[in-house]
Motif scaffolding. Structure first.
Motif, PDB file in Angstrom:
ATOM      1  N   PHE A 143       0.822  -1.207   0.000  1.00  0.00           N
ATOM      2  CA  PHE A 143       0.000   0.000   0.000  1.00  0.00           C
ATOM      3  C   PHE A 143       0.860   1.264   0.000  1.00  0.00           C
ATOM      4  N   VAL A 144       2.013   1.211   0.676  1.00  0.00           N
ATOM      5  CA  VAL A 144       2.947   2.347   0.649  1.00  0.00           C
ATOM      6  C   VAL A 144       3.422   2.581  -0.784  1.00  0.00           C
ATOM      7  N   ALA A 145       3.811   1.494  -1.459  1.00  0.00           N
ATOM      8  CA  ALA A 145       4.278   1.610  -2.844  1.00  0.00           C
ATOM      9  C   ALA A 145       3.174   2.144  -3.746  1.00  0.00           C
ATOM     10  N   CYS A 146       1.948   1.678  -3.517  1.00  0.00           N
ATOM     11  CA  CYS A 146       0.807   2.131  -4.314  1.00  0.00           C
ATOM     12  C   CYS A 146       0.569   3.628  -4.112  1.00  0.00           C
ATOM     13  N   ALA A 147       0.643   4.072  -2.867  1.00  0.00           N
ATOM     14  CA  ALA A 147       0.424   5.488  -2.558  1.00  0.00           C
ATOM     15  C   ALA A 147       1.503   6.357  -3.197  1.00  0.00           C
ATOM     16  N   LYS A 148       2.765   5.898  -3.142  1.00  0.00           N
ATOM     17  CA  LYS A 148       3.858   6.657  -3.759  1.00  0.00           C
ATOM     18  C   LYS A 148       3.689   6.729  -5.284  1.00  0.00           C
ATOM     19  N   LEU A 149       3.198   5.638  -5.869  1.00  0.00           N
ATOM     20  CA  LEU A 149       2.976   5.625  -7.314  1.00  0.00           C
ATOM     21  C   LEU A 149       1.937   6.654  -7.717  1.00  0.00           C
ATOM     22  N   PHE A 150       0.770   6.622  -7.108  1.00  0.00           N
ATOM     23  CA  PHE A 150      -0.299   7.542  -7.485  1.00  0.00           C
ATOM     24  C   PHE A 150       0.051   8.994  -7.136  1.00  0.00           C
ATOM     25  N   SER A 157      -2.575  13.527  -3.080  1.00  0.00           N
ATOM     26  CA  SER A 157      -1.948  13.463  -1.765  1.00  0.00           C
ATOM     27  C   SER A 157      -1.663  12.008  -1.417  1.00  0.00           C
ATOM     28  N   TYR A 158      -0.710  11.807  -0.526  1.00  0.00           N
ATOM     29  CA  TYR A 158      -0.302  10.450  -0.152  1.00  0.00           C
ATOM     30  C   TYR A 158      -1.484   9.642   0.382  1.00  0.00           C
ATOM     31  N   HIS A 159      -2.276  10.221   1.259  1.00  0.00           N
ATOM     32  CA  HIS A 159      -3.349   9.479   1.921  1.00  0.00           C
ATOM     33  C   HIS A 159      -4.513   9.183   0.981  1.00  0.00           C
ATOM     34  N   PRO A 390       3.799   8.689   5.387  1.00  0.00           N
ATOM     35  CA  PRO A 390       4.396   8.908   4.062  1.00  0.00           C
ATOM     36  C   PRO A 390       5.895   8.628   4.015  1.00  0.00           C
ATOM     37  N   GLU A 391       6.565   8.621   5.184  1.00  0.00           N
ATOM     38  CA  GLU A 391       8.007   8.384   5.225  1.00  0.00           C
ATOM     39  C   GLU A 391       8.342   6.891   5.239  1.00  0.00           C
ATOM     40  N   SER A 392       7.328   6.030   5.222  1.00  0.00           N
ATOM     41  CA  SER A 392       7.563   4.589   5.280  1.00  0.00           C
ATOM     42  C   SER A 392       8.385   4.124   4.085  1.00  0.00           C
ATOM     43  N   SER A 393       9.288   3.178   4.334  1.00  0.00           N
ATOM     44  CA  SER A 393      10.130   2.605   3.287  1.00  0.00           C
ATOM     45  C   SER A 393       9.549   1.283   2.820  1.00  0.00           C
ATOM     46  N   VAL A 394       9.381   1.133   1.511  1.00  0.00           N
ATOM     47  CA  VAL A 394       8.880  -0.121   0.947  1.00  0.00           C
ATOM     48  C   VAL A 394       9.829  -1.261   1.292  1.00  0.00           C
TER      49      VAL A 394
END
Length: 496
Positions: A143-150, A157-159, A390-394
């Protein structure tokens, strides 16, 4: 905003959801929903296994690591490549055969239950608990990767991006179960394969060819091509090298990969699947590492620690504007979805088969399927909450979950297939030892800032301790029953 990119994403997402809808009517039983009735062919098995294996870290985490560390990050790729091949060679056929013989098991915990005659369900419950813990983090990485992609592609926005991606993945996993997940992963694996090769190949061509690319990288930082040095010139330690290679240890304990072996139509198909998967993984890992390094030379604006995992996205946006670029960006979504959907399904199966069914013996097939679908939604919501930062690392989230599964289940999977003296008490002790060691080691390592031995990837001590505990406790315990030993001696003859 380039509307042709939006059109590409809409078409791709609609196709994935349509597959889920198609298999909705073909999913009549719990076995169908969680294991596809063991009807997968060689191509679907191999491609879906590799696609679900790689996740968003293939096009984000690994290229990001190579962008900063250079070729030394490739040790992860070496470990994963070797681990993939050995998993297919040693584990795949045997676990397909044993899960069929051992109660026609459809989940890893249920296999352990039947393998060791765990009538009280203690081992099954412990396994389900660890699956829930580690898959929440693993799914969160997707989900982190998906949010960064979009966020990168559409400027959302990230959320908002996080919620949007979660809804898409839930939609077809909820509807079609294992069939939908496996067939979507098949198509996503094909897309990932071609996209990850095209991007670095075209970028190197635009830089003037391989010679000019190497020269450009050397001008930027000659340490980028050093195998035992990081980009900052520091030497990659022995512990660091072992930690990177140790990623390969994790394969034999990943439920979302093992379930693909369990779902293949016949053990005879494994050899063909292994060849397909080996070719796929070699090209994919080499290309992913290359993307990070090429990005250092190709991109004019340097990326920092947070944005480095978007190096593939930035390169595609710069090189391929329009619809074709949108298709290549869909490969990132494919890598994310192909793993997140599998993780949701395995977690839901653990909740349904190993928790709910254990306490409700008389539940109907229809009720179990709807409970499984409901579990998909609940698990996804919790995973989204973990991914809210948002700072989470994939790569960081994947590394923790990968170690957890590898150390918790890997040793028991191997010994259950090869060591007939393994007992139920040994299995329970080993699973607990591996899972707890991983969690504790990671927390202590953070407190110690990874200094000295604490820089060792937690999968190594977790795997070794679990392996030792299983063997020691099993040998101190009384021997397995004649029934269990007889089943062990004949399971390799199963060809159904």
């Amino acid at each position: 905003m380039d509307y042709s990119v939006i059109i590409a994403f809409v078409i791709y997402i609609a196709f994935m959801v349509a597959i889920g809808g198609y298999f909705y009517k073909k999913t009549a039983t719990v076995n169908d929903y969680f294991l596809g009735g063991r009807k997968l062919g060689a191509w679907v098995t191999s491609m879906s296994a590799q696609a679900s294996d790689m996740s968003g870290w293939l096009l984000m985490g690994l290229p990001g690591a190579a962008y900063f560390s250079g070729l030394s990050a490739g040790w992860i790729a070496v470990g994963l490549g070797v681990g993939t091949y050995l998993n297919w060679l040693i584990i795949a056929k045997r676990i397909r055969q044993y899960t069929k013989v051992a109660g026609d098991s459809i989940t890893l915990p249920s296999y352990f239950t039947h393998r060791f005659r765990d009538e009280k369900g203690v081992l099954s419950m412990i396994c389900a608990m660890f699956i829930l813990i580690f898959f929440l983090f693993y799914t969160a990485s997707g989900f982190v990767a998906c949010a960064k992609l979009f966020s990168s592609v559409f400027g959302l926005s990230y959320h908002v991006s996080l919620i949007f991606g979660g809804v898409i993945i839930i939609a077809y996993t909820f509807a079609g179960g294992f069939f939908a997940v496996s067939w979507t992963d098949f198509f996503q694996g094909i897309l990932m394969f071609f996209a990850i090769i095209i991007v670095p190949a075209v970028a190197i061509f635009e830089l003037g060819g391989p010679v000019d690319f190497v020269s450009e990288i050397n001008n930027i930082n000659p340490n980028m091509f050093a195998v035992f040095k990081n980009a900052d010139g520091s030497t990659l330690s022995f512990i660091g090298t072992i930690s990177l290679l140790a990623w390969g240890l994790g394969y034999c304990g990943q439920p979302h990969i093992l379930i693909r072996f369990m779902g293949i139509s016949s053990p005879a198909e494994i050899k063909k699947s292994r060849r397909i998967a080996t070719v796929w993984i070699i090209f994919a890992l080499v290309a992913a590492t290359l993307i990070g390094m090429v990005g250092r030379a190709y991109l004019t604006t340097p990326l920092d620690a947070v944005t480095s995992e978007t190096v593939y996205i930035e390169m595609v946006s710069a090189m391929f504007p329009g619809f074709f670029g949108g298709i290549l960006l869909c490969a990132v979504l494919a890598s994310i979805m192909s793993t997140a959907d599998s993780q949701l399904l395995v977690t839901a199966s653990a909740i349904t088969e190993d928790f709910y069914k254990f306490f409700n013996k008389d539940v109907s097939e229809k009720q179990l399927m709807w409970i499984g679908r409901g579990s998909v939604i609940v698990v996804a919501i919790v995973a989204c909450s973990i991914a809210a930062n948002p700072e989470s690392s994939v790569l960081g989230l994947v590394a923790y979950a990968w170690a957890g599964f590898g150390a918790t289940f890997g040793p028991l999977v191997v010994l259950s297939l090869f060591y007939r003296r393994t007992t139920l008490r040994g299995a329970i002790a080993g699973v607990i030892a591996g899972g707890v060691t991983t969690i504790v080691w990671q927390q202590v390592a953070l407190a110690m800032n990874g200094v000295g031995i604490w820089g060792l990837y937690e999968i190594v001590p977790g795997f070794l301790i679990s392996l030792a505990v299983i063997v020691i406790v099993s040998n101190l315990d009384r021997a397995p029953s004649a029934e269990i030993l007889e089943e062990f001696d004949r399971y390799t003859l199963c060809e159904e």
